[in-house]
Design a protein around this motif. Sequence first.
Motif, mmCIF file in Angstrom:
data_model
loop_
_atom_site.group_PDB
_atom_site.id
_atom_site.type_symbol
_atom_site.label_atom_id
_atom_site.label_comp_id
_atom_site.label_asym_id
_atom_site.label_seq_id
_atom_site.Cartn_x
_atom_site.Cartn_y
_atom_site.Cartn_z
ATOM 1 N N GLU A 127 -25.110 37.051 34.815
ATOM 2 C CA GLU A 127 -24.455 37.718 33.697
ATOM 3 C C GLU A 127 -23.030 38.063 34.106
ATOM 4 O O GLU A 127 -22.707 38.143 35.295
ATOM 5 N N ILE A 128 -22.189 38.257 33.116
ATOM 6 C CA ILE A 128 -20.798 38.616 33.374
ATOM 7 C C ILE A 128 -20.721 40.111 33.666
ATOM 8 O O ILE A 128 -21.510 40.891 33.131
ATOM 9 N N THR A 129 -19.799 40.493 34.522
ATOM 10 C CA THR A 129 -19.567 41.914 34.793
ATOM 11 C C THR A 129 -18.434 42.410 33.898
ATOM 12 O O THR A 129 -17.742 41.616 33.258
ATOM 13 N N GLU A 130 -18.237 43.721 33.897
ATOM 14 C CA GLU A 130 -17.109 44.275 33.141
ATOM 15 C C GLU A 130 -15.793 43.727 33.689
ATOM 16 O O GLU A 130 -14.888 43.371 32.925
ATOM 17 N N ALA A 131 -15.707 43.621 35.022
ATOM 18 C CA ALA A 131 -14.495 43.051 35.632
ATOM 19 C C ALA A 131 -14.333 41.590 35.229
ATOM 20 O O ALA A 131 -13.210 41.111 35.031
ATOM 21 N N GLY A 132 -15.437 40.871 35.086
ATOM 22 C CA GLY A 132 -15.374 39.477 34.658
ATOM 23 C C GLY A 132 -14.852 39.338 33.242
ATOM 24 O O GLY A 132 -14.022 38.474 32.950
ATOM 25 N N LEU A 176 -17.181 29.054 32.587
ATOM 26 C CA LEU A 176 -18.427 29.719 32.989
ATOM 27 C C LEU A 176 -18.450 31.174 32.531
ATOM 28 O O LEU A 176 -19.471 31.648 32.018
ATOM 29 N N LEU A 177 -17.339 31.873 32.683
ATOM 30 C CA LEU A 177 -17.283 33.253 32.196
ATOM 31 C C LEU A 177 -17.482 33.307 30.681
ATOM 32 O O LEU A 177 -18.176 34.192 30.172
ATOM 33 N N ALA A 178 -16.896 32.369 29.961
ATOM 34 C CA ALA A 178 -17.052 32.337 28.496
ATOM 35 C C ALA A 178 -18.519 32.136 28.112
ATOM 36 O O ALA A 178 -19.010 32.770 27.167
ATOM 37 N N LEU A 179 -19.214 31.277 28.844
ATOM 38 C CA LEU A 179 -20.641 31.080 28.573
ATOM 39 C C LEU A 179 -21.425 32.357 28.858
ATOM 40 O O LEU A 179 -22.350 32.704 28.118
ATOM 41 N N LEU A 180 -21.046 33.058 29.923
ATOM 42 C CA LEU A 180 -21.753 34.295 30.259
ATOM 43 C C LEU A 180 -21.427 35.417 29.283
ATOM 44 O O LEU A 180 -22.220 36.349 29.131
ATOM 45 N N VAL A 181 -20.277 35.355 28.622
ATOM 46 C CA VAL A 181 -19.973 36.319 27.554
ATOM 47 C C VAL A 181 -20.990 36.143 26.428
ATOM 48 O O VAL A 181 -21.460 37.121 25.836
ATOM 49 N N GLU A 182 -21.344 34.879 26.140
ATOM 50 C CA GLU A 182 -22.313 34.604 25.070
ATOM 51 C C GLU A 182 -23.685 35.159 25.404
ATOM 52 O O GLU A 182 -24.324 35.794 24.579
ATOM 53 N N ALA A 183 -24.151 34.879 26.639
ATOM 54 C CA ALA A 183 -25.486 35.323 27.050
ATOM 55 C C ALA A 183 -25.675 35.005 28.529
ATOM 56 O O ALA A 183 -25.107 34.026 29.028
ATOM 57 N N PRO A 184 -26.480 35.788 29.227
ATOM 58 C CA PRO A 184 -26.812 35.440 30.608
ATOM 59 C C PRO A 184 -27.451 34.044 30.656
ATOM 60 O O PRO A 184 -28.129 33.631 29.709
ATOM 61 N N ALA A 185 -27.205 33.331 31.748
ATOM 62 C CA ALA A 185 -27.736 31.966 31.862
ATOM 63 C C ALA A 185 -27.839 31.568 33.325
ATOM 64 O O ALA A 185 -27.180 32.153 34.190
ATOM 65 N N HIS A 186 -28.643 30.560 33.598
ATOM 66 C CA HIS A 186 -28.704 30.012 34.952
ATOM 67 C C HIS A 186 -27.756 28.817 35.042
ATOM 68 O O HIS A 186 -27.387 28.229 34.008
ATOM 69 N N PRO A 187 -27.319 28.462 36.241
ATOM 70 C CA PRO A 187 -26.286 27.427 36.398
ATOM 71 C C PRO A 187 -26.634 26.094 35.747
ATOM 72 O O PRO A 187 -25.774 25.456 35.140
ATOM 73 N N LEU A 195 -17.307 33.303 41.538
ATOM 74 C CA LEU A 195 -17.250 34.384 40.547
ATOM 75 C C LEU A 195 -18.055 35.598 41.012
ATOM 76 O O LEU A 195 -17.629 36.743 40.822
ATOM 77 N N VAL A 196 -19.206 35.347 41.632
ATOM 78 C CA VAL A 196 -20.031 36.448 42.156
ATOM 79 C C VAL A 196 -19.303 37.140 43.307
ATOM 80 O O VAL A 196 -19.224 38.372 43.339
ATOM 81 N N ARG A 197 -18.739 36.360 44.241
ATOM 82 C CA ARG A 197 -17.990 36.953 45.366
ATOM 83 C C ARG A 197 -16.828 37.805 44.878
ATOM 84 O O ARG A 197 -16.509 38.836 45.457
ATOM 85 N N ASP A 198 -16.187 37.354 43.792
ATOM 86 C CA ASP A 198 -15.039 38.079 43.240
ATOM 87 C C ASP A 198 -15.452 39.243 42.339
ATOM 88 O O ASP A 198 -14.592 39.942 41.793
ATOM 89 N N GLY A 199 -16.757 39.419 42.135
ATOM 90 C CA GLY A 199 -17.235 40.525 41.315
ATOM 91 C C GLY A 199 -17.111 40.286 39.816
ATOM 92 O O GLY A 199 -17.173 41.226 39.034
ATOM 93 N N LEU A 200 -16.940 39.020 39.401
ATOM 94 C CA LEU A 200 -16.765 38.701 37.984
ATOM 95 C C LEU A 200 -18.082 38.347 37.293
ATOM 96 O O LEU A 200 -18.176 38.363 36.070
ATOM 97 N N ALA A 201 -19.085 38.006 38.089
ATOM 98 C CA ALA A 201 -20.434 37.714 37.583
ATOM 99 C C ALA A 201 -21.418 38.267 38.608
ATOM 100 O O ALA A 201 -21.046 38.535 39.760
ATOM 101 N N ARG A 202 -22.667 38.430 38.168
ATOM 102 C CA ARG A 202 -23.690 38.921 39.107
ATOM 103 C C ARG A 202 -25.048 38.368 38.698
ATOM 104 O O ARG A 202 -25.276 38.064 37.513
ATOM 105 N N PRO A 203 -25.958 38.253 39.684
ATOM 106 C CA PRO A 203 -27.325 37.855 39.332
ATOM 107 C C PRO A 203 -27.946 38.931 38.438
ATOM 108 O O PRO A 203 -27.802 40.124 38.706
ATOM 109 N N ALA A 204 -28.588 38.500 37.377
ATOM 110 C CA ALA A 204 -29.218 39.444 36.450
ATOM 111 C C ALA A 204 -30.728 39.458 36.636
ATOM 112 O O ALA A 204 -31.359 40.506 36.549
ATOM 113 N N SER A 205 -31.298 38.275 36.879
ATOM 114 C CA SER A 205 -32.750 38.174 37.049
ATOM 115 C C SER A 205 -33.075 36.819 37.649
ATOM 116 O O SER A 205 -32.207 35.951 37.768
#
Length: 198
Positions: free
Chosen positions: A81-86, A15-26, A57-67
């Motif tokens: 979207e992925i965070t810097e920590a993610g 999931l983090l790898a996909l978010l590196v590519e681009a923000p996405a919905h589940p 991932l959101v609870r751990d601060g590795l991803a966050r809602p973008a829109s």
Amino acid sequence: MTSGEPRRSTLAMVLLALLVEAPAHPYRMQQMIKERGQDQLVNVAQRNSVYQALDRLVRDGLARPASTSREAGRPERTVYEITEAGATTMRRWLTDMLPAPAREFPEFPAALAFLAVLNPMEVRDLLGRRIDAQSARLATIHDHAPPGLPRLFLIEDEYRAAMLAAEIAWLRGVVADLDSGSLAWDRAMIDATLAEFG
């Protein structure tokens, strides 16, 4: 971010790898995993597993809602979207996973450890069925890949194919040994072995 190291899992990493590519919905992430054949690497049969992993991932601060967005006749969708920590955590997971074999506990070796419970011809039939099943899996490994896709994007399929081919070759050898009788057992042999080594 929560205290301590976020829990690593293959699904979280995908999931983090996909978010590196681009923000996405589940839902889109689940579709992409299936389209790319990565559902052979992670279990996304239940859509809920993607949502649960993403929530962690959101609870751990590795991803966050973008829109959020809403299409006509569809429920509102949150794009993540992925965070810097993610991004940092994913890189650390990769550098940990690539060089060091993980302690994994697959079912097949555990079943092999107890072949003596069955008779040799039953084992021969069961392993023959496994050869057929693994051969079918091997034949479809590259089915999802578009022609001309660079090797970098197929490397996990190449690894899976090599592992399946090695297993199939080994299984064929075991079946041949069962057929020839060079691998055989009966209750007396099992009892004698247990008495000597048990």
